[in-house]
Scaffold this motif. Structure first.
Motif, PDB file in Angstrom:
ATOM      1  N   ASP A   1      68.403  17.155  79.594  1.00 27.25           N
ATOM      2  CA  ASP A   1      68.208  16.040  79.780  1.00 27.25           C
ATOM      3  C   ASP A   1      68.632  15.026  80.827  1.00 27.25           C
ATOM      4  N   HIS A   2      69.616  15.532  80.418  1.00 25.76           N
ATOM      5  CA  HIS A   2      71.084  14.755  80.529  1.00 25.76           C
ATOM      6  C   HIS A   2      72.230  14.675  81.464  1.00 25.76           C
ATOM      7  N   GLY A   3      71.560  16.435  82.167  1.00 27.51           N
ATOM      8  CA  GLY A   3      72.344  16.764  83.204  1.00 27.51           C
ATOM      9  C   GLY A   3      73.022  18.449  82.410  1.00 27.51           C
ATOM     10  N   PHE A   4      73.307  18.545  81.524  1.00 29.94           N
ATOM     11  CA  PHE A   4      74.768  19.165  81.069  1.00 29.94           C
ATOM     12  C   PHE A   4      73.736  20.987  81.392  1.00 29.94           C
ATOM     13  N   VAL A   5      74.744  21.505  81.181  1.00 23.90           N
ATOM     14  CA  VAL A   5      74.224  23.122  81.459  1.00 23.90           C
ATOM     15  C   VAL A   5      74.325  23.865  80.200  1.00 23.90           C
ATOM     16  N   GLY A   6      73.508  24.646  79.720  1.00 22.93           N
ATOM     17  CA  GLY A   6      73.601  25.999  78.675  1.00 22.93           C
ATOM     18  C   GLY A   6      74.565  26.781  79.148  1.00 22.93           C
ATOM     19  N   VAL A   7      75.774  27.272  78.582  1.00 22.18           N
ATOM     20  CA  VAL A   7      76.298  28.359  78.652  1.00 22.18           C
ATOM     21  C   VAL A   7      77.101  29.323  77.359  1.00 22.18           C
ATOM     22  N   GLN A   8      77.889  31.028  78.041  1.00 22.57           N
ATOM     23  CA  GLN A   8      77.668  31.495  77.104  1.00 22.57           C
ATOM     24  C   GLN A   8      78.988  31.614  76.985  1.00 22.57           C
ATOM     25  N   THR A   9      80.296  31.755  76.512  1.00 21.42           N
ATOM     26  CA  THR A   9      80.837  32.051  76.404  1.00 21.42           C
ATOM     27  C   THR A   9      81.705  32.305  75.284  1.00 21.42           C
ATOM     28  N   PRO A  10      83.157  33.821  75.832  1.00 21.65           N
ATOM     29  CA  PRO A  10      83.061  35.314  75.181  1.00 21.65           C
ATOM     30  C   PRO A  10      83.345  34.984  73.605  1.00 21.65           C
ATOM     31  N   LYS A  11      83.523  36.002  72.246  1.00 19.46           N
ATOM     32  CA  LYS A  11      83.296  35.762  70.968  1.00 19.46           C
ATOM     33  C   LYS A  11      84.017  36.315  70.435  1.00 19.46           C
ATOM     34  N   LEU A  12      84.781  37.291  71.092  1.00 22.63           N
ATOM     35  CA  LEU A  12      86.394  38.045  71.528  1.00 22.63           C
ATOM     36  C   LEU A  12      87.231  37.088  71.951  1.00 22.63           C
ATOM     37  N   ILE A  13      88.097  36.934  71.047  1.00 19.28           N
ATOM     38  CA  ILE A  13      89.095  36.155  71.955  1.00 19.28           C
ATOM     39  C   ILE A  13      90.043  37.103  71.738  1.00 19.28           C
ATOM     40  N   GLY A  14      91.963  36.707  73.438  1.00 21.56           N
ATOM     41  CA  GLY A  14      92.755  36.828  72.696  1.00 21.56           C
ATOM     42  C   GLY A  14      93.760  36.492  71.437  1.00 21.56           C
ATOM     43  N   GLY A  15      93.770  35.377  70.967  1.00 17.09           N
ATOM     44  CA  GLY A  15      94.088  34.249  70.677  1.00 17.09           C
ATOM     45  C   GLY A  15      93.461  33.510  70.041  1.00 17.09           C
ATOM     46  N   ALA A  16      93.946  32.933  69.022  1.00 14.99           N
ATOM     47  CA  ALA A  16      92.780  31.976  68.087  1.00 14.99           C
ATOM     48  C   ALA A  16      93.284  31.056  68.747  1.00 14.99           C
ATOM     49  N   SER A  17      91.597  30.609  68.432  1.00 17.66           N
ATOM     50  CA  SER A  17      91.073  29.339  69.572  1.00 17.66           C
ATOM     51  C   SER A  17      91.240  28.042  68.902  1.00 17.66           C
ATOM     52  N   GLU A  18      92.208  28.107  67.162  1.00 15.91           N
ATOM     53  CA  GLU A  18      92.059  27.002  66.444  1.00 15.91           C
ATOM     54  C   GLU A  18      93.577  26.677  65.923  1.00 15.91           C
ATOM     55  N   SER A  19      94.346  25.929  65.565  1.00 13.81           N
ATOM     56  CA  SER A  19      95.691  26.005  64.459  1.00 13.81           C
ATOM     57  C   SER A  19      95.675  27.281  63.676  1.00 13.81           C
ATOM     58  N   GLY A  20      96.286  27.552  62.646  1.00 14.51           N
ATOM     59  CA  GLY A  20      96.394  28.299  61.833  1.00 14.51           C
ATOM     60  C   GLY A  20      95.663  29.368  61.513  1.00 14.51           C
ATOM     61  N   ALA A  21      95.350  29.959  60.338  1.00 18.08           N
ATOM     62  CA  ALA A  21      95.626  31.718  59.951  1.00 18.08           C
ATOM     63  C   ALA A  21      94.154  31.199  60.221  1.00 18.08           C
ATOM     64  N   SER A  22      92.887  30.525  59.684  1.00 18.24           N
ATOM     65  CA  SER A  22      92.197  30.740  59.713  1.00 18.24           C
ATOM     66  C   SER A  22      91.336  31.864  60.563  1.00 18.24           C
ATOM     67  N   VAL A  23      91.173  33.149  61.241  1.00 16.45           N
ATOM     68  CA  VAL A  23      90.991  33.772  62.029  1.00 16.45           C
ATOM     69  C   VAL A  23      90.819  35.014  61.404  1.00 16.45           C
ATOM     70  N   PHE A  24      89.769  35.189  61.963  1.00 14.09           N
ATOM     71  CA  PHE A  24      89.401  36.976  62.044  1.00 14.09           C
ATOM     72  C   PHE A  24      89.642  38.063  62.770  1.00 14.09           C
ATOM     73  N   GLU A  25      90.749  38.891  62.374  1.00 13.69           N
ATOM     74  CA  GLU A  25      91.195  40.262  63.004  1.00 13.69           C
ATOM     75  C   GLU A  25      90.649  41.082  63.344  1.00 13.69           C
ATOM     76  N   VAL A  26      90.316  41.476  64.443  1.00 15.51           N
ATOM     77  CA  VAL A  26      89.543  42.526  65.461  1.00 15.51           C
ATOM     78  C   VAL A  26      90.214  43.770  65.890  1.00 15.51           C
ATOM     79  N   LYS A  27      90.428  45.038  65.717  1.00 13.59           N
ATOM     80  CA  LYS A  27      90.497  46.458  66.269  1.00 13.59           C
ATOM     81  C   LYS A  27      89.846  46.343  67.917  1.00 13.59           C
ATOM     82  N   TYR A  28      90.726  46.164  68.740  1.00 15.98           N
ATOM     83  CA  TYR A  28      90.080  45.423  70.718  1.00 15.98           C
ATOM     84  C   TYR A  28      90.830  47.055  70.558  1.00 15.98           C
TER      85      TYR A  28
END
Length: 563
Positions: A268-295
């Motif tokens: 109602d306030h002009g936003f658009v729903g999006v879908q971003t990838p959940k498999l990424i090439g680098g950690a999206s936040e600093s720190g080590a709290s990230v799950f590494e997967v074989k791609y």
């Protein structure tokens, strides 16, 4: 020389014992079995003949009863759907939540779950039938048109079995207190099992309706009725049974409501729903709290948030975006408020002059969600809170949400005798205590902390122009616990690189998955801010649940990957 004469054989030596000749085996066989063996065999034969005769009589009696069963076609097991060619009946099905007294004396057809069944007498049985949040009493009474065999069969249906019911809607003589529908009951005319439940279940659905001890409380071993407590692990191990509990149905109806209200307000306030990838090439936040997967032949990571891609969409001139998505955090935390996979309610938007425009938008968004839950999901909320007792969630009016600076929050804690460092983030106990202080002072369970220390925020956070040790960042709180974290973002590529390299340890701006993010701001990007909320934590705090796992269908934590 004359030949030697043979000596005669020596006569046998006489003894006191008389040697008896052996009895030939053929002689024993000719005599046959002993009298005792014959007697035993005769008894066994007679016993077998009596059993066969009794079984034949029972079968004959059963066949006669079936032949005389006036209801034989009105109950029994239906064939499994898909296993046989079944012609659709064409009958209109009804839902219990739509039943009103206007349907009294009308015959209806519906599918339901048997909560319990009991035979009252040879002529009477009662069942409690349920559909999601609704239950109703059903009566099976023998008559000229309904047999005792049907009464007995219906009263023996296993709990949790799925049945198809044809019945007459009637008003009971007195309100039924044991069901949610108290002013109506069903007088069954036909009942068939669609899917049988096993007689012994790993746990009972009614166990799911009993409260778990609150976090930090000493676990009780028994309820007042003497039954042992069914622990959280047992419930989660048998989640398909646990989720059948009515309060669980309500929890996840409310959870869906939060998503609907979140999307409704933003669209109602002009936003658009999006879908971003959940498999990424680098950690999206600093720190080590990230799950590494074989791609394939390289490393990939499960997204800790959609943060980087949200900002890249702002740089792509989308201006207002939101997403409801899974978030993964490899934090070895086993608290009652953390999960390794949860649902994020994320948004990002441009602003005109000041990031507090976005703070105000977020305040109004959450007020819309809370007020919508009170208006549209009051029944579900009351049901859950009847099990997990919690005070009514106190809300401020629009435009009156307490918005405290982090320094003001620290001051309130210090004045109350809590020793806190103004340059460190607040601990969970300090957050909860501050929530109590805010409730006492402002009369609300919902408030905002603004201008957090820069050192405790991620690299993409904009420093405060008034004080470089602070940041244009904010957290939102419910009942003294954080539910939202957000900030104005850095939107200049070179300044972003400086922020990355200034961290300890630094973030490589040329790293995989990061370089493209930094470069997206080289082409011009407007000022913007955003936030990420934890859906499960909002639900937990709204309802007063003692553990966040109760707000996720199939929880994932450091010790749980199934079911």
């Amino acid at each position: 020389m004359a030949p030697q004469e043979e000596k005669p054989a020596a006569a046998p030596v006489a003894t006191n014992e008389q040697t008896l000749p052996e009895r030939p085996k053929e002689e024993d066989a000719a005599k046959g079995p002993s009298k005792s063996a014959l007697k035993k065999a005769a008894k066994e034969k007679e016993k077998a003949e009596k059993a066969a005769k009794r079984k034949a009589e029972e079968e004959k009696q059963k066949q006669q009863q079936e032949a005389n069963d006036i209801s034989k076609d009105d109950y029994g097991d239906l064939p499994m759907l898909g296993s046989e060619v079944v012609k659709p009946s064409g009958l209109k099905r009804v839902h219990l939540h739509n039943l009103t007294e206007q349907e009294a004396d009308q015959t209806i057809v519906f599918r339901a779950t048997v909560h319990n069944a009991r035979v009252q007498s040879a002529k009477l049985a009662f069942l409690v039938l349920g559909q999601r949040l609704q239950t109703i009493q059903a009566v099976v009474a023998a008559s000229e048109t309904l047999s005792r065999q049907m009464v007995k069969w219906a009263g023996g249906i296993n709990a949790e079995s799925t049945v198809l019911v044809h019945g007459l809607v009637k008003k009971p003589l007195e309100p039924v207190k044991s069901t949610t529908i108290s002013n109506l009951e069903i007088h069954i005319r036909k009942i068939y099992t669609i899917a049988k439940a096993e007689p012994q279940l790993p746990m009972q659905v009614e166990d799911a309706e009993r409260p778990l001890p609150a976090e930090g409380a000493e676990a009780q071993q028994q309820e007042d009725d003497g039954r042992p407590i069914v622990k959280l692990d047992t419930r989660l191990n048998n989640r398909t049974i646990d989720l059948r509990g009515m309060h669980n149905q309500a929890i996840f109806t409310i959870k869906d409501g939060v998503c609907a209200l979140f999307s409704e307000y933003l669209r109602d306030h002009g936003f658009v729903g999006v879908q971003t990838p959940k498999l990424i090439g680098g950690a999206s936040e600093s720190g080590a709290s990230v799950f590494e997967v074989k791609y394939f032949n390289q490393k990939a990571f499960l997204a800790q948030s959609p943060q980087l891609h949200k900002q890249m969409l702002i740089a792509s001139r989308f201006e207002k975006v939101f997403e409801i998505c899974p978030v993964f955090r490899a934090e070895n935390s086993n608290t009652a408020r953390h999960l390794t996979e949860f649902t994020g309610l994320d948004l990002e938007t441009t602003f005109e002059e000041d990031y507090h425009e976005v703070v105000e938008l977020l305040e109004n968004l959450l007020l819309h969600i809370f007020k919508g839950l009170k208006a549209k999901y009051a029944r579900e909320t009351a049901l859950v809170r009847s099990i997990y007792h919690v005070d009514e969630f106190k809300l401020p009016e629009a435009g009156q949400v307490p918005r405290l600076s982090f320094a003001e929050g620290v001051k309130m804690l210090r004045e109350a005798g809590v020793d806190v460092n103004e340059n460190d983030d607040l601990s969970t106990p300090d957050e909860k205590f501050l929530g109590k202080l805010v409730l006492e002072k402002y009369g609300t369970d919902f408030y905002v902390l603004d201008q957090f220390p820069l050192g405790v925020r991620p690299f993409y956070t904009m420093p405060s122009p008034q004080d470089p040790t602070k940041s244009n960042s904010y957290d939102f709180f419910m009942r003294g616990q954080e539910i939202l974290s957000g900030a104005q973002r850095v939107h200049d590529a070179e300044f972003l690189k400086k922020r990355m390299l200034a961290l300890d340890p630094p973030v490589n701006p040329e790293g995989p998955g990061i370089k493209e993010y930094v470069d997206s701001f080289r082409y011009g990007c407007p000022p913007h801010a955003g936030a990420g909320m934890g859906l499960e934590r909002i639900v937990m705090l709204w309802l007063g649940l003692p553990n966040i796992r109760l707000a996720q269908l199939f929880p994932r934590d450091p010790n749980r990957l199934a079911p």
